[in-house]
Design an enzyme around this catalytic site. Sequence first.
Site, short mmCIF file in Angstrom:
data_model
loop_
_atom_site.label_atom_id
_atom_site.label_comp_id
_atom_site.label_asym_id
_atom_site.label_seq_id
_atom_site.Cartn_x
_atom_site.Cartn_y
_atom_site.Cartn_z
N ALA B 107 -10.93 2.49 -2.39
CA ALA B 107 -11.01 1.54 -3.49
C ALA B 107 -10.33 1.99 -4.78
O ALA B 107 -9.80 1.16 -5.52
CB ALA B 107 -12.47 1.20 -3.77
N CYS B 235 1.42 0.32 1.07
CA CYS B 235 2.59 0.01 0.26
C CYS B 235 3.75 0.86 0.77
O CYS B 235 4.44 1.52 0.00
CB CYS B 235 2.32 0.24 -1.22
SG CYS B 235 1.60 1.82 -1.62
#
Lengths: 174, 307
Positions: B107, B235
Site C-alpha cells: 500500500a 509499473c
Amino acid sequence: MSDAPTNDGQVFDRLPATADDREVAGRATRAEVIEWWVDRFGLPADAFDGYTFWEKGAGKVWIFAADLPTPVDAEGVGMTFLRTRQEHWKPTTNAAQRFGREATRNVIDLAPDEARRFLAGEDLDPAWDGDWGYLIVAHELAGDREPIGVGLYVHDELRSVVPKGRRASVSPPE
Amino acid sequence: MTPLERYESLVDDAEAFRAACDRPLPAVVRVNTIKATADRVRTALDEAGIAHEPTDWHPGVLRLPRDSPGRNWPHAHGWIHGQEEVSNLPALVLDPDPGDRVWDACAAPGSKTTQLAALMGDRGLLVGNDNNLGRLSALRHNAERLGVTNLVVTNQDARNFSLKPLGSQGAGVDAFDRVLVDAPCSCEGTIRKNPDAFDTWSLDHVRSVAGVQKGILRRAVQATRPGGTVVYSTCTFAPEENEAVLDHVLEREDCRLVDVDAPLDGVPGVTEWEGDRFDPSVEKALRIYPHHNDTGGFFCAKLEVGS
C-alpha cells in the site's frame, strides 16, 4: 497491587460506550467524545453514527468508519481524532478538516492573508470575542467556509497548532 | 542496451515508444472525493491562478501543466493528491463498493490506497499493508491528509499475510471481497518521472522481484472469498514480472483472468517471451505503453477468485 486493566500504548482498544462500561482508568468514553464535539463545536449529535472510537497511546483517540473486535494489533486504525488525558481536549488538524465543516460554534474565520500565515505556522492576532481554548480555524475557499485546522486562542492571540508536516506556504493569487 | 530496448519487439511503434519515454510527464493530481468535488477543486485552482486541464478519460484526474501539486490550498485541505495519471487505473479496475472488505497488499505510500478509500465512499473496511515500516508513515500521513477514516494500516510481509490481527475469529475478517496487488517491481514504466529508474536495473533484480510478486499474488488469491476480485498491477514492462507471474499463479491457485474494462488505451498481455509460453488467458491483461496515452508505462490484470 491492583489488577485493574490499564492502557496498553501498543494496541488499539475500543472506547467504552459510557462511564458505566469503563474498565481502564482515565479512558474517555464514546459518549464523552461525541458530547465534547457537540458541546464545543455544535456538531449534530448524530455526526458520528456509524463510527467506532479507539485509544492507542496515552489519550490518543482514533475514529474508524468500520468495526473490528477489540483489541486490534495494527499500526493504524482509522484517523487520529482527539487528544484526551490532558487538561483540555484537543482535536487533530485532520479531524478538524474532515469533520469541522459541520461546526457551528467556536469556529474562527480568517481573512486570506491571515489564513496563509496560519497554515505556515504563524501565530496571529485576529478579532475574536468568543471562548478561549481550541478553535476550529476556517477560511473561505471556492465559495464556501472550509476548515484549515485547529488554533489555540489564549491571551488575545491565536496560536497555530498546525503540525510541522502539514504546514505549507501557499502563494497569494496572481 | 537500455532496459527499454528489450521491449521494442513487443511494441507497435518503437520510435514513438522511445520518444515518449524521453519526454518528462506533467504534474497530475487526483481529486479526493472524500473531501471535495472536481467542480470545487477546479474553482479553487482558478482562484489561486493555477492552470489545470482535465484528462479526456476521467473528470477527477487533472493535469497541472505549469505547477507542482503541493503548494496550494486544495492540497493543504486534502482535496487533491499528486498521482501519476496511469497509476489511477488499478483502483478503478478493482472498483470497490462502499461496505466492501478490501486489502491493499503493497500500500505505501498510499496513492492507490486513498483512491480505494474514496471509491468506497470511506465506508467498509480497507486494510493498507506494507512490509516497509518507514514507508508506512508516508501512507498514514497521506491517508490522514485526505481524510480517510476506514483504513487499517498493517506492517506485514504480504506473502504470508495473516488475518489474525484483524480478529479472524468471531466478528473479525476471514476473507476479503477485493484485493489490490500493486506489486513492488523494477519500475521501468516510471522512467519519465524518475530518470534514475534504470540505475538499479538488472536482470537479476527482475528475476528476484518476480519471485516476490508470485508469492504476494498467491497469498492475495488465497485471502479473497470465492467470487471476489484481485487486481494485479505493476509499473513495468518485463513479462517476467507481469504475464509470467499471472501464469504461475493461474496454475497454482483457484482463479481465472477476466477482461480489464479500462478507460485508457492499451494492448493485450503477451503469451510468449524469450522462449517461454504463458497461459493464453494472460491476453486479457492490459499493457499500457507511454506512447499510447502520453502517460507512464503500466501493466494491469483482473482475476476472479473461485470457479
